[in-house]
Enzyme design. Structure first.
Site, PDB file in Angstrom:
ATOM      1  N   ASP A  54     -12.916  -8.058  20.634  1.00 58.55           N
ATOM      2  CA  ASP A  54     -12.048  -8.069  21.820  1.00 58.55           C
ATOM      3  C   ASP A  54     -12.793  -7.628  23.072  1.00 58.55           C
ATOM      4  O   ASP A  54     -12.592  -8.188  24.154  1.00 58.55           O
ATOM      5  CB  ASP A  54     -10.854  -7.141  21.564  1.00 58.55           C
ATOM      6  CG  ASP A  54      -9.896  -7.097  22.735  1.00 58.55           C
ATOM      7  OD1 ASP A  54      -9.533  -8.177  23.246  1.00 58.55           O
ATOM      8  OD2 ASP A  54      -9.493  -5.995  23.138  1.00 58.55           O
TER       9      ASP A  54
ATOM     10  N   MET B 264      -8.042   0.027   0.433  1.00 52.50           N
ATOM     11  CA  MET B 264      -7.478  -0.808   1.492  1.00 52.50           C
ATOM     12  C   MET B 264      -7.665  -0.156   2.855  1.00 52.50           C
ATOM     13  O   MET B 264      -7.887  -0.832   3.860  1.00 52.50           O
ATOM     14  CB  MET B 264      -5.989  -1.082   1.250  1.00 52.50           C
ATOM     15  CG  MET B 264      -5.678  -1.868  -0.010  1.00 52.50           C
ATOM     16  SD  MET B 264      -6.680  -3.368  -0.273  1.00 52.50           S
ATOM     17  CE  MET B 264      -6.344  -4.309   1.194  1.00 52.50           C
TER      18      MET B 264
ATOM     19  N   CYS C 287       0.827  -1.212   0.000  1.00 50.98           N
ATOM     20  CA  CYS C 287       0.000   0.000   0.000  1.00 50.98           C
ATOM     21  C   CYS C 287       0.858   1.259   0.000  1.00 50.98           C
ATOM     22  O   CYS C 287       1.827   1.345   0.745  1.00 50.98           O
ATOM     23  CB  CYS C 287      -0.873   0.039   1.250  1.00 50.98           C
ATOM     24  SG  CYS C 287      -2.440  -0.802   1.043  1.00 50.98           S
ATOM     25  N   HIS C 288       0.433   2.217  -0.798  1.00 54.57           N
ATOM     26  CA  HIS C 288       1.099   3.512  -0.801  1.00 54.57           C
ATOM     27  C   HIS C 288       0.675   4.314   0.429  1.00 54.57           C
ATOM     28  O   HIS C 288      -0.483   4.264   0.827  1.00 54.57           O
ATOM     29  CB  HIS C 288       0.706   4.285  -2.060  1.00 54.57           C
ATOM     30  CG  HIS C 288       1.190   3.631  -3.310  1.00 54.57           C
ATOM     31  ND1 HIS C 288       0.483   2.624  -3.931  1.00 54.57           N
ATOM     32  CD2 HIS C 288       2.315   3.801  -4.037  1.00 54.57           C
ATOM     33  CE1 HIS C 288       1.160   2.214  -4.998  1.00 54.57           C
ATOM     34  NE2 HIS C 288       2.275   2.908  -5.087  1.00 54.57           N
TER      35      HIS C 288
END
Lengths: 158, 158, 158, 158, 158, 158
Positions: free
Chosen positions: D124, D109, D74-75
């Site tokens: 969690d 992304m 990823c950039h």
């Protein structure tokens, strides 16, 4: 007097804690974010206050875990408990952080760092309304554990 | 009054700065780490003082670059300049951070965060000698750039 | 029922594991990245498949180590072993992560987080060919160690 | 078909986006965390639900900003807006992440990663009550901006 | 010969150290940054040299603590001591890093990584004056602790 | 001669690049990891070599993106392209990193840092077989873009 993060040539190093005993260590730090009462009142009667304080809690807990990435000479510590508590003051919010671990060195810096990050998070979420907030009186209340014994600077009356 | 990091349902979000203009933005923040004069004097006449302040400088610069990792709603900013300045006070050290960027939002939080991290770094390096240090008066001195115009809370006389 | 990451006032905190015993703990999690069969076939007969799965392995292992930076209430854990396994399905790739440690709390979140990061890494490396991939069925298979005993949700038949 | 994160020898690389145009890019991703209805009901009638969803929001926003640290190819992207939305389902919580930027590549992304981290954060915080939760159906709803045009996989009816 | 970070199918994994004993482990690594003598002389007779070497010290110590974030198969280690030492050479600076821990695996990579980051930090601070610097001879001098016994590649005569 | 990361009092700072022009900038750096030929031959005829080099590629790319977190005075840069290339030597592996961006300052440190991290990753994956590996000759081959013009230290013949 010994400054442990220096060697005999006055150069910075991470002090050697290898020979210290693993003990239960707790540190409590406190500070406050001071603001105009009108800023504080923006949080009244809505879900904002809960979300601001929860966001500051999350930021403070995440920060405590990463203290050794940020404060250069801090030893990495696996924190076993982190909690943030908030008390609304007439002109701001008091922030108390409690951190504990079982380690060879304490969590004083973790507690102090959690307080500052929680305070700056509150600042950030209110700053469009007030440019004059201040983070004040960030200090250690007490710490326990370790060879040098407990330090009690201040009683936690709340 | 608008709190930009909330949506209309009072939930936290990172405010949308997409439509704002890229402008040069500068922020200057200041605070001080207060200690016993005897603690401060430990730094006299040796290389320690230079190393403590350089370590605080490095920690503050690194912190400024990572502000958006730590303060949840902060936008990522490519800082173009970060400098830390220190003035020795009778009972501590005053810390000033100057940060600039060319971006759609400012670097107020970056400057404030750099001050707190530099202050806590000094605290950490001196804490074996003094358990009563305090980080005080962390605030914005001024910021410029952006649609809402300059904020000048305080003149920098030094 | 107890939600351990809350205090009695329903505020979030990192639960206190200080009194728990250090035991060997293992967690296994699984999920799958689902894609068009034609996307999957792009990996046939070339070095691409090995590089995609190795890249996902590396991303998943690095992620497991940093879980407590990302999931706010997770305790920092020094993972002792992390492995990623992949099974090619007709319409995607099944990802299994195994993580172990010797600690006061388990590595369930580490294993789950490693699966999601490995899955998103595969997604990222194939996304120029397929915009409809999905990450599905990310769950705990089993965990062992700790006072509450083993949890076996599913047998690993592969 | 081109897989942009590979070179002609099938080795992984970060694709070159230097010649692409800076445009406004928005991506929306969605997924859901599925749990037993009794788990979900633990959040009723208390401050817990607000704190769980706010904690997931903060975790998702922080994650979106750090996507390029975690997903190898990823950039780095300076996100201009990140928001998380939640819808309570009979058996879980649907999570939608909206991310935007002005950049040479998109934030698909970032949105997907924010959804997974928000989902795992909910997991969690509830996992002491339920060992069978699952993260499901993490996918791109739509993205706009960039040369290849808009992708609309699904209408957001909510 | 065994390559511990691979499984029997030649896939990368983080090797399992769960059954190894916790022992005191020390590693010392060294390298040098080579430059034109005229570059080195820029540091003479001023505070620059102290600040360059302190900055490199801080960068190296911070790096050592984060090795496992960067080197994919490295186990997370709580370092107990990190120190950087520098010797001025006719054409550069020799950098020695000493790292210790009490753990199931050693700190060889931590020491090597600290040397490279300290070296690159010196490079960065001098690069406006010299484009031809080189980082050379980064290697392990010695390590002790652990089942396989001490490795002494080189005596530290300074 | 100007050392840009210092102010007029010889204190470290992050130099101000605010007035520099955004231009396309490319940097290429190279180094090599030297080992015993028998170590190198462990990679023959198996999937290990591909996985070692892919792991080093991923580590190097991830590192390049985070250079400014590690090298204190480096400006944050949004890298637009990162690629790692490897050439097998009789006694090791030569590593070349190419990084580009469109920014006010260059990516020389990013390329150098990617080379060192890729080299140390190879070291880490082979170190159970060889304790005498060395990272050698890490240097800038060339950089282009920016006011001061191109620097060509070495032709890339491969």
């Amino acid at each position: 007097m010994l400054l442990t993060h220096f060697d005999e040539s006055d150069r910075a190093r991470m002090s050697d804690v290898g020979e210290k005993a693993v003990t239960k260590r707790i540190a409590v730090a406190r500070g406050r974010i001071v603001m105009q009462p009108s800023t504080l009142s923006l949080l009244d009667g809505s879900g904002k206050k809960g979300n601001v304080l929860n966001t500051a809690t999350v930021a403070g807990i995440l920060a405590a875990k990463r203290t050794s990435e940020v404060i250069p000479m801090c030893h990495p510590i696996a924190t076993e408990h982190v909690a943030l508590d908030f008390t609304t003051l007439p002109d701001g919010v008091e922030i108390t952080a409690t951190v504990s671990c079982s380690a060879k060195t304490g969590v004083e810096m973790e507690a102090l760092y959690a307080v500052t990050v929680a305070g700056l998070t509150i600042y950030d979420m209110l700053k469009s309304a007030d440019k004059t907030m201040r983070l004040e009186a960030v200090r250690l209340l007490r710490k326990t554990g370790g060879k040098s014994g407990a330090v009690i600077n201040e009683e936690e009356t709340r």
